[in-house]
Design a protein around this motif. Structure first.
Motif, PDB file in Angstrom:
ATOM      1  N   LYS A 100       7.103   2.482   6.360  1.00  0.00           N
ATOM      2  CA  LYS A 100       8.235   3.392   6.275  1.00  0.00           C
ATOM      3  C   LYS A 100       7.751   4.767   5.845  1.00  0.00           C
ATOM      4  CE  LYS A 100      12.855   3.984   4.270  1.00  0.00           C
ATOM      5  NZ  LYS A 100      13.922   3.365   3.419  1.00  0.00           N
ATOM      6  N   TYR A 101       8.261   5.768   6.551  1.00  0.00           N
ATOM      7  CA  TYR A 101       7.947   7.156   6.239  1.00  0.00           C
ATOM      8  C   TYR A 101       9.056   7.736   5.367  1.00  0.00           C
ATOM      9  CZ  TYR A 101       7.383  12.203   7.073  1.00  0.00           C
ATOM     10  OH  TYR A 101       7.257  13.558   6.932  1.00  0.00           O
TER      11      TYR A 101
ATOM     12  N   PHE B 180       3.436  -4.136   3.271  1.00  0.00           N
ATOM     13  CA  PHE B 180       4.342  -2.986   3.337  1.00  0.00           C
ATOM     14  C   PHE B 180       3.522  -1.736   3.078  1.00  0.00           C
ATOM     15  CE2 PHE B 180       7.122   0.284   1.737  1.00  0.00           C
ATOM     16  CZ  PHE B 180       8.276   0.142   2.479  1.00  0.00           C
ATOM     17  N   VAL B 181       3.701  -0.733   3.946  1.00  0.00           N
ATOM     18  CA  VAL B 181       3.013   0.551   3.786  1.00  0.00           C
ATOM     19  C   VAL B 181       4.064   1.643   3.625  1.00  0.00           C
ATOM     20  CG1 VAL B 181       1.425   2.214   4.797  1.00  0.00           C
ATOM     21  CG2 VAL B 181       1.087  -0.242   5.214  1.00  0.00           C
ATOM     22  N   GLY B 182       4.005   2.343   2.495  1.00  0.00           N
ATOM     23  CA  GLY B 182       4.894   3.479   2.260  1.00  0.00           C
ATOM     24  C   GLY B 182       4.139   4.774   2.485  1.00  0.00           C
ATOM     25  N   ILE B 183       4.726   5.681   3.271  1.00  0.00           N
ATOM     26  CA  ILE B 183       4.040   6.918   3.667  1.00  0.00           C
ATOM     27  C   ILE B 183       4.838   8.117   3.179  1.00  0.00           C
ATOM     28  CG2 ILE B 183       3.204   8.292   5.622  1.00  0.00           C
ATOM     29  CD1 ILE B 183       3.034   5.646   7.210  1.00  0.00           C
ATOM     30  N   ALA B 184       4.239   8.925   2.322  1.00  0.00           N
ATOM     31  CA  ALA B 184       4.887  10.136   1.816  1.00  0.00           C
ATOM     32  C   ALA B 184       4.661  11.297   2.775  1.00  0.00           C
ATOM     33  CB  ALA B 184       4.339  10.487   0.435  1.00  0.00           C
ATOM     34  N   ASN B 185       5.439  12.351   2.585  1.00  0.00           N
ATOM     35  CA  ASN B 185       5.300  13.570   3.388  1.00  0.00           C
ATOM     36  C   ASN B 185       4.221  14.441   2.755  1.00  0.00           C
ATOM     37  OD1 ASN B 185       5.502  15.958   4.771  1.00  0.00           O
ATOM     38  ND2 ASN B 185       7.741  16.085   4.674  1.00  0.00           N
ATOM     39  N   THR B 186       3.019  14.402   3.319  1.00  0.00           N
ATOM     40  CA  THR B 186       1.918  15.232   2.833  1.00  0.00           C
ATOM     41  C   THR B 186       1.441  16.190   3.929  1.00  0.00           C
ATOM     42  OG1 THR B 186       0.362  13.447   3.416  1.00  0.00           O
ATOM     43  CG2 THR B 186       1.143  13.528   1.133  1.00  0.00           C
ATOM     44  N   MET B 187       2.411  16.686   4.698  1.00  0.00           N
ATOM     45  CA  MET B 187       2.081  17.601   5.792  1.00  0.00           C
ATOM     46  C   MET B 187       2.165  19.054   5.340  1.00  0.00           C
ATOM     47  SD  MET B 187       4.039  15.914   9.079  1.00  0.00           S
ATOM     48  CE  MET B 187       5.647  15.898   8.288  1.00  0.00           C
ATOM     49  N   PRO B 188       1.305  19.927   5.875  1.00  0.00           N
ATOM     50  CA  PRO B 188       1.426  21.363   5.605  1.00  0.00           C
ATOM     51  C   PRO B 188       2.720  21.924   6.198  1.00  0.00           C
ATOM     52  CG  PRO B 188      -0.725  20.825   6.573  1.00  0.00           C
ATOM     53  CD  PRO B 188       0.145  19.626   6.718  1.00  0.00           C
ATOM     54  N   THR B 189       3.145  23.064   5.724  1.00  0.00           N
ATOM     55  CA  THR B 189       4.343  23.726   6.236  1.00  0.00           C
ATOM     56  C   THR B 189       4.214  23.970   7.741  1.00  0.00           C
ATOM     57  OG1 THR B 189       4.671  24.823   4.123  1.00  0.00           O
ATOM     58  CG2 THR B 189       5.813  25.762   6.021  1.00  0.00           C
TER      59      THR B 189
ATOM     60  N   ALA C 139       0.854  -1.189   0.000  1.00  0.00           N
ATOM     61  CA  ALA C 139       0.000   0.000   0.000  1.00  0.00           C
ATOM     62  C   ALA C 139       0.891   1.241   0.000  1.00  0.00           C
ATOM     63  CB  ALA C 139      -0.924   0.001   1.219  1.00  0.00           C
ATOM     64  N   LEU C 140       0.933   1.935  -1.126  1.00  0.00           N
ATOM     65  CA  LEU C 140       1.800   3.101  -1.295  1.00  0.00           C
ATOM     66  C   LEU C 140       0.995   4.368  -1.086  1.00  0.00           C
ATOM     67  CD1 LEU C 140       3.562   1.802  -4.535  1.00  0.00           C
ATOM     68  CD2 LEU C 140       4.371   1.581  -2.170  1.00  0.00           C
ATOM     69  N   ASP C 141       1.269   5.055   0.020  1.00  0.00           N
ATOM     70  CA  ASP C 141       0.555   6.275   0.387  1.00  0.00           C
ATOM     71  C   ASP C 141      -0.958   6.101   0.230  1.00  0.00           C
ATOM     72  OD1 ASP C 141       1.599   8.570   1.566  1.00  0.00           O
ATOM     73  OD2 ASP C 141       1.072   9.827  -0.129  1.00  0.00           O
ATOM     74  N   PRO C 142      -1.525   5.130   0.928  1.00  0.00           N
ATOM     75  CA  PRO C 142      -2.943   4.801   0.733  1.00  0.00           C
ATOM     76  C   PRO C 142      -3.871   5.918   1.191  1.00  0.00           C
ATOM     77  CG  PRO C 142      -2.071   3.668   2.662  1.00  0.00           C
ATOM     78  CD  PRO C 142      -0.892   4.296   1.969  1.00  0.00           C
ATOM     79  N   SER C 143      -4.951   6.093   0.474  1.00  0.00           N
ATOM     80  CA  SER C 143      -5.920   7.169   0.754  1.00  0.00           C
ATOM     81  C   SER C 143      -6.866   6.748   1.874  1.00  0.00           C
ATOM     82  CB  SER C 143      -6.704   7.506  -0.515  1.00  0.00           C
ATOM     83  OG  SER C 143      -5.846   7.955  -1.535  1.00  0.00           O
ATOM     84  N   MET C 144      -6.310   6.578   3.059  1.00  0.00           N
ATOM     85  CA  MET C 144      -7.100   6.121   4.194  1.00  0.00           C
ATOM     86  C   MET C 144      -8.072   7.187   4.698  1.00  0.00           C
ATOM     87  SD  MET C 144      -6.052   3.025   4.397  1.00  0.00           S
ATOM     88  CE  MET C 144      -6.885   2.484   5.890  1.00  0.00           C
TER      89      MET C 144
ATOM     90  N   TYR D 168      10.554  -0.259  -4.261  1.00  0.00           N
ATOM     91  CA  TYR D 168      11.848  -0.941  -4.104  1.00  0.00           C
ATOM     92  C   TYR D 168      11.980  -1.494  -2.684  1.00  0.00           C
ATOM     93  CZ  TYR D 168      16.861  -1.638  -3.557  1.00  0.00           C
ATOM     94  OH  TYR D 168      18.089  -2.177  -3.275  1.00  0.00           O
ATOM     95  N   ASP D 169      11.708  -0.654  -1.692  1.00  0.00           N
ATOM     96  CA  ASP D 169      11.822  -1.103  -0.295  1.00  0.00           C
ATOM     97  C   ASP D 169      10.835  -2.227   0.000  1.00  0.00           C
ATOM     98  OD1 ASP D 169      13.847   0.704   0.225  1.00  0.00           O
ATOM     99  OD2 ASP D 169      12.506   2.226   1.034  1.00  0.00           O
ATOM    100  N   ALA D 170       9.651  -2.127  -0.582  1.00  0.00           N
ATOM    101  CA  ALA D 170       8.642  -3.165  -0.358  1.00  0.00           C
ATOM    102  C   ALA D 170       9.104  -4.504  -0.909  1.00  0.00           C
ATOM    103  CB  ALA D 170       7.323  -2.757  -1.015  1.00  0.00           C
ATOM    104  N   LEU D 171       9.650  -4.507  -2.107  1.00  0.00           N
ATOM    105  CA  LEU D 171      10.111  -5.756  -2.715  1.00  0.00           C
ATOM    106  C   LEU D 171      11.249  -6.364  -1.907  1.00  0.00           C
ATOM    107  CD1 LEU D 171       9.991  -4.730  -6.485  1.00  0.00           C
ATOM    108  CD2 LEU D 171       8.407  -6.261  -5.290  1.00  0.00           C
ATOM    109  N   ARG D 172      12.156  -5.525  -1.425  1.00  0.00           N
ATOM    110  CA  ARG D 172      13.264  -6.042  -0.603  1.00  0.00           C
ATOM    111  C   ARG D 172      12.733  -6.653   0.696  1.00  0.00           C
ATOM    112  NH1 ARG D 172      18.519  -4.742  -2.115  1.00  0.00           N
ATOM    113  NH2 ARG D 172      18.915  -6.483  -0.683  1.00  0.00           N
TER     114      ARG D 172
END
Length: 415
Positions: free
Chosen positions: A267-268, A217-226, A186-191, A283-287
């Motif tokens: 992973k964040y 594997f859950v990958g989390i992108a930086n989607t935070m406001p300034t 799940a890559l940056d899932p729209s939870m 890549y990290d998920a496959l590893r």
């Protein structure tokens, strides 16, 4: 034995098969299609099959399948990573895999599990058909997976990869249909979708026994406001942090259920956006998912030490027994790899180790022409003509080739 480490790392470079070139065009896959009665439409598929599936020299191989949602966006990058890590430069970090990309026709309909009438940043028109995720999952289960298994050389091991809405569908499938796939990415899932409905359901669903033996594997992108950090986001209740907060809440919930048998890593990625995170996170998920597949560098080092008492064939066989346990189905040492190792050992005057390698292939692939032809080469080199003749004769019964017939004729002429 010292050179065996370099051999293991490099010899498969000679076995790497370049992508097909047709009419000056590099072809990385094919377009297939499935006519779906569940979705009431014809769905295209983008499919990559390892070239070894069509190599007549060796016994036919069968492969795990990796399914990629939003295939029109992610097929090429995922396929490239799989090929790089399973073939190029002698890599055996991953198993060779069939990659099936699923392009979209109506993304919001297919990838969202519930219907909503309003959602941030999405027009009302696009939301009219939302909530078809369960129907799309039925398409995967009842039509797509059976079609792929019937038409391609597969083994019963499947991975589902999705980004954004695709990540939401990945999580919904894991929580409601865990047996459908072995691995979930799940890559940056729209939870955040539907007031975090799936996230609110997660505590109860994460306690179910059906998750045992699966991996996520859950990958989390930086989607935070300034001005925000992850601590502040968790405390905030505004819509501006809803997306980021929902992903962090998912991460926390997964940690709270660490005893449910689901193998999890999240992973964040603080330096990646929602759009850039799929590449590093995949890549990290496959590893992570296939971490048991490749021998450890330490094991290879020990194998290569001068005076090592490790038997190469026994080492290879034991390693793939461990891989089989991790993958959940029998994984045989690849015939081309074992064959190349055997010839190397033969040419290095390690006849006993070479024979053990050739015999390992003979046990695993008894109907392969190449196995018996190679055994014939071994016995011929060892000046054991009777055994060489028997091996070449068996090879020719499986496949008649001029080269093998010539080798057999020369041996018979000397008798």
């Amino acid at each position: 034995m010292k050179q065996l480490l370099l051999l293991w790392l490099c010899i498969l470079t000679t076995l790497t098969r370049a992508q097909t070139v047709k009419n000056n065009t590099i072809v990385i896959g094919r377009v297939d299609s499935v006519t779906s009665s569940v979705l009431n439409e014809k769905r295209k598929l983008w499919v990559y099959v390892p070239a070894g599936a069509n190599d007549p020299t060796y016994a036919q191989q069968r492969y795990p399948v990796l399914y990629v949602l939003d295939g029109d966006a992610h097929f090429a990058s995922v396929m490239g990573m799989v090929q790089q890590l399973s073939q190029v430069n002698g890599n055996t970090v991953l198993p060779e895999m069939i990659v099936v990309g699923i392009p979209n026709t109506n993304r919001t309909r297919d990838l969202t599990p519930t219907h909503v009438t309003s959602a941030p940043g999405l027009p009302a028109e696009a939301l009219k058909s939302s909530g078809g995720g369960e129907n799309f999952t039925a398409f995967l289960e009842k039509e797509l997976i059976p079609y792929v298994d019937a038409h391609y050389p597969t083994v019963p091991h499947r991975t589902l990869v999705g980004h954004s809405f695709g990540g939401l569908l990945v999580m919904n499938t894991l929580l409601h249909h865990p047996a459908l796939f072995d691995n979930y990415v799940a890559l940056d899932p729209s939870m955040w979708w539907d007031g975090q409905k799936l996230l609110r359901e997660a505590p109860g669903l994460l306690a179910q026994p059906g998750l045992a033996g699966r991996a996520l594997f859950v990958g989390i992108a930086n989607t935070m406001p300034t001005g925000f950090d992850t601590v502040q986001v968790r405390r905030d209740t505004s819509s501006a942090t809803d997306f980021m907060r929902s992903k962090l809440s998912l991460r926390d919930e997964l940690a709270r259920h660490s005893g449910n048998g689901l193998r999890v890593r999240s992973k964040y990625y603080p330096n990646d956006t929602h759009g850039s995170v799929p590449l590093p996170a995949t890549y990290d998920a496959l590893r992570f998912l296939f971490q048991a597949y490749a021998p450890s560098p330490a094991a290879l080092y020990d194998l290569s030490e001068p005076g090592s008492k490790i038997q190469p064939a026994a080492f290879v066989e034991a390693h793939y027994q461990r891989v089989s346990a991790a993958m959940g189905y029998p994984v045989l040492p690849p015939e081309p790899m074992v064959n190349s190792l055997a010839y190397y050992l033969l040419q290095s005057n390690q006849a006993a180790h070479a024979l053990a390698m050739f015999q390992l292939n003979a046990r695993n692939y008894p109907t392969s022409f190449n196995v018996h032809d190679s055994l014939g080469d071994y016995y011929s080199a060892q000046k054991q003509p009777a055994l060489a003749i028997a091996a070449y004769t068996k090879a020719l019964q499986l496949k008649d080739t001029p080269d093998t017939r010539q080798k057999l004729s020369k041996l018979r002429a000397k008798k």
